[in-house]
Design a protein around this motif. Structure first.
Motif, PDB file in Angstrom:
ATOM      1  N   TYR A 166       1.733  -5.459  -6.992  1.00  0.00           N
ATOM      2  CA  TYR A 166       3.157  -5.181  -6.812  1.00  0.00           C
ATOM      3  C   TYR A 166       3.650  -4.225  -7.893  1.00  0.00           C
ATOM      4  O   TYR A 166       4.423  -3.292  -7.617  1.00  0.00           O
ATOM      5  N   ALA A 167       3.220  -4.438  -9.145  1.00  0.00           N
ATOM      6  CA  ALA A 167       3.632  -3.574 -10.254  1.00  0.00           C
ATOM      7  C   ALA A 167       3.151  -2.151 -10.040  1.00  0.00           C
ATOM      8  O   ALA A 167       3.917  -1.185 -10.195  1.00  0.00           O
ATOM      9  N   GLN A 168       1.882  -1.992  -9.689  1.00  0.00           N
ATOM     10  CA  GLN A 168       1.330  -0.653  -9.467  1.00  0.00           C
ATOM     11  C   GLN A 168       2.035   0.051  -8.316  1.00  0.00           C
ATOM     12  O   GLN A 168       2.299   1.262  -8.385  1.00  0.00           O
TER      13      GLN A 168
ATOM     14  N   SER B 274       8.635  -5.800 -13.457  1.00  0.00           N
ATOM     15  CA  SER B 274       8.007  -5.991 -12.151  1.00  0.00           C
ATOM     16  C   SER B 274       8.096  -7.440 -11.687  1.00  0.00           C
ATOM     17  O   SER B 274       8.425  -7.718 -10.532  1.00  0.00           O
ATOM     18  N   ASP B 275       7.794  -8.376 -12.595  1.00  0.00           N
ATOM     19  CA  ASP B 275       7.801  -9.797 -12.223  1.00  0.00           C
ATOM     20  C   ASP B 275       9.194 -10.265 -11.831  1.00  0.00           C
ATOM     21  O   ASP B 275       9.358 -11.079 -10.914  1.00  0.00           O
ATOM     22  N   LYS B 276      10.218  -9.782 -12.540  1.00  0.00           N
ATOM     23  CA  LYS B 276      11.598 -10.148 -12.185  1.00  0.00           C
ATOM     24  C   LYS B 276      11.934  -9.662 -10.782  1.00  0.00           C
ATOM     25  O   LYS B 276      12.528 -10.391  -9.979  1.00  0.00           O
ATOM     26  N   ALA B 277      11.528  -8.418 -10.479  1.00  0.00           N
ATOM     27  CA  ALA B 277      11.793  -7.870  -9.145  1.00  0.00           C
ATOM     28  C   ALA B 277      10.984  -8.623  -8.089  1.00  0.00           C
ATOM     29  O   ALA B 277      11.490  -8.900  -6.987  1.00  0.00           O
ATOM     30  N   PHE B 278       9.736  -8.966  -8.417  1.00  0.00           N
ATOM     31  CA  PHE B 278       8.863  -9.680  -7.480  1.00  0.00           C
ATOM     32  C   PHE B 278       9.430 -11.061  -7.150  1.00  0.00           C
ATOM     33  O   PHE B 278       9.494 -11.462  -5.972  1.00  0.00           O
ATOM     34  N   VAL B 279       9.870 -11.789  -8.177  1.00  0.00           N
ATOM     35  CA  VAL B 279      10.442 -13.122  -7.963  1.00  0.00           C
ATOM     36  C   VAL B 279      11.724 -13.025  -7.142  1.00  0.00           C
ATOM     37  O   VAL B 279      11.973 -13.848  -6.252  1.00  0.00           O
ATOM     38  N   LYS B 280      12.524 -12.022  -7.416  1.00  0.00           N
ATOM     39  CA  LYS B 280      13.754 -11.823  -6.638  1.00  0.00           C
ATOM     40  C   LYS B 280      13.432 -11.537  -5.174  1.00  0.00           C
ATOM     41  O   LYS B 280      14.089 -12.062  -4.255  1.00  0.00           O
TER      42      LYS B 280
ATOM     43  N   GLN C 243       0.167 -11.391   4.209  1.00  0.00           N
ATOM     44  CA  GLN C 243       1.437 -12.071   4.461  1.00  0.00           C
ATOM     45  C   GLN C 243       2.522 -11.563   3.510  1.00  0.00           C
ATOM     46  O   GLN C 243       3.657 -11.297   3.919  1.00  0.00           O
ATOM     47  N   LEU C 244       2.166 -11.427   2.239  1.00  0.00           N
ATOM     48  CA  LEU C 244       3.133 -10.959   1.260  1.00  0.00           C
ATOM     49  C   LEU C 244       3.553  -9.514   1.537  1.00  0.00           C
ATOM     50  O   LEU C 244       4.733  -9.160   1.411  1.00  0.00           O
TER      51      LEU C 244
END
Length: 455
Positions: free
Chosen positions: A251-253, A268-274, A446-447
């Motif tokens: 996701y970050a890349q 990236s993790d904040k955006a991913f969790v959101k 799925q993701l």
């Protein structure tokens, strides 16, 4: 009239000790440390309260201590860690930590001790010093923000009251973030928000103190929530945390961020969790199914004792053989490097195994290494080499010891990774690994679909 505050320059002994502690913290304990938005720290001499999330015992205040550089702050932290051992207590007091006692941990009878702590802290604060607090009043091994006690706002307003509300006290929101809570040579960052002045709330406080405290707390907490990774879905925390450490790299890349850089990964993790939260709102059944699959995948990876990265890049058999040859050649050097560096990890582990709170591990590794094993055993090694060889050899050896310690750690780490690669390759034809590969592919697909659907 605004009170003129003084700047406080730490003494030479304190600065030398802090430099020594920072070297161990920044170079030996962590692989990379980051300080983000240091320009938001008010000028020295400003009455300042730094308020942060709390996730890793002593490591949290240490990270802030080394981030604010030239100041000598006082830290208010949980009182129970001062009772662990007299050496630990002495070390904590030497770096500016003050105990705060809580009814849920130290008992009601200990609360009376807080009056003196509040008095000292308030006086220091109004005189232009820096106080650091963790209003969650306890730490947790998860990236989420707990409830705040209003004690820090009470302290700030009472400090202002000491000088008839003529002094502006500022509260600086902050967050600590870790790539890993339990291992050395990981990454750590501290990130500062925008200072909140409590001066506009003085009149409200005089008439409605609790209302003023709640309003200031709301402003501070909102900033900290925005600074940190706050996974609020605690029912699915394990799945989300596993996915952000596996799929999250992809996701970050995809979003142009460096998957190996902690500041980039925090973004990236904040955006991913959101995105996961939005996907759950839109397709709850599908995201819950993905979370269940993630738990099964994590369990399978642990049972096979492999690493998730091997699914994307599996070393060839010839490369593994070359690695094993290199380990065999370097094995004598590894044995040589274990003294006295292995003691920095063995001794704390012997203590922490008796405790229920595993987040104390980092505290023991760092504190015991800094104040006990490194000074004693480095000095002992220096003396012995001076006696049996010469002083020049002793100086060279002592200078090389930190590098030897890093070598010992990475030799072990990379050897474990090679063993994981061997297990992965040896299971390539088994149904168990084929099932895990299929499950992982399904989860990632799925993701991809779920996250694409919310854009």
């Amino acid at each position: 009239m605004e009170r003129k505050t003084k700047t406080y320059k730490p003494g030479v002994i304190y600065r030398l000790f802090k430099t020594y502690l920072r070297f161990i913290h920044d170079k030996l304990y962590y692989r990379h440390t980051y300080c983000i938005n240091p320009e938001n720290i008010p000028a020295d001499g400003t009455p300042l309260m730094i308020v942060s999330n709390h996730q890793n015992c002593l490591n949290d205040p240490l990270g802030i201590l080394f981030a604010i550089r030239d100041r000598k702050p006082n830290f208010i932290t949980r009182g129970d860690i001062f009772t662990i051992h007299p050496l630990i207590q002495k070390f904590l007091l030497s770096i500016g930590l003050l105990p705060s006692f809580r009814i849920n941990y130290e008992g009601e009878e200990a609360l009376s001790n807080n009056k003196e702590m509040f008095r000292i802290s308030g006086r220091e604060l109004v005189n232009g010093r820096t106080i650091v607090l963790f209003p969650e009043a306890g730490h947790q091994d998860k990236h989420w923000l707990g409830e705040f006690s209003l004690g820090y706002t009470k302290l700030a307003f009472e400090a202002a009251e000491l000088h008839n509300f003529e002094t502006d006290i500022q509260i600086l929101p902050s967050c600590n973030h870790y790539s890993d809570y339990y291992h050395v040579q990981e990454q750590f960052l501290v990130k500062f928000g925008t200072p909140v002045s409590i001066q506009p709330f003085y009149e409200l406080y005089k008439n409605k103190p609790r209302t003023a405290q709640r309003q200031v707390n709301a402003l501070v907490r909102k900033q900290i929530e925005g600074l940190m990774l706050n996974i609020e879905d605690l029912d699915n925390y394990q799945s989300i945390d596993f996915l952000r450490n596996t799929y999250g790299k992809k996701y970050a890349q995809r979003n142009g961020l460096d998957k190996e850089s902690l500041p980039d990964r925090l973004i990236s993790d904040k955006a991913f969790v959101k995105d996961l939260e939005q996907a759950k709102t839109k397709s709850e059944k599908a995201i819950i199914d993905t979370y269940k699959g993630a738990l099964a995948l994590e369990k399978g990876i642990k049972e096979l004792k492999i690493n998730d990265q091997l699914f994307d890049k599996t070393p060839s058999g010839s490369y593994i053989i070359l690695q094993l040859i290199a380990y065999a050649i370097l094995f004598p050097l590894w044995i040589f490097s274990l003294w006295p560096n292995a003691l920095n990890f063995v001794l704390p582990k012997l203590i922490i195994n008796r405790m229920t709170d595993k987040l104390f591990y980092g505290t023991f590794v760092y504190a015991l290494s800094s104040i006990l094993t490194i000074p004693i055993f480095y000095a002992l090694s220096f003396i012995l080499i001076c006696i049996y060889i010469n002083i020049l050899s002793a100086l060279i050896y002592i200078a090389l010891l930190p590098l030897l310690g890093l070598f010992a750690w990475y030799y072990r780490k990379f050897f474990i990774q090679t063993c994981q690669a061997i297990r992965f390759r040896s299971n390539l034809g088994t149904n168990r690994l084929k099932d895990l590969i299929g499950l992982r592919t399904k989860i990632y697909n799925q993701l991809d679909t779920l996250l694409e659907g919310i854009k």
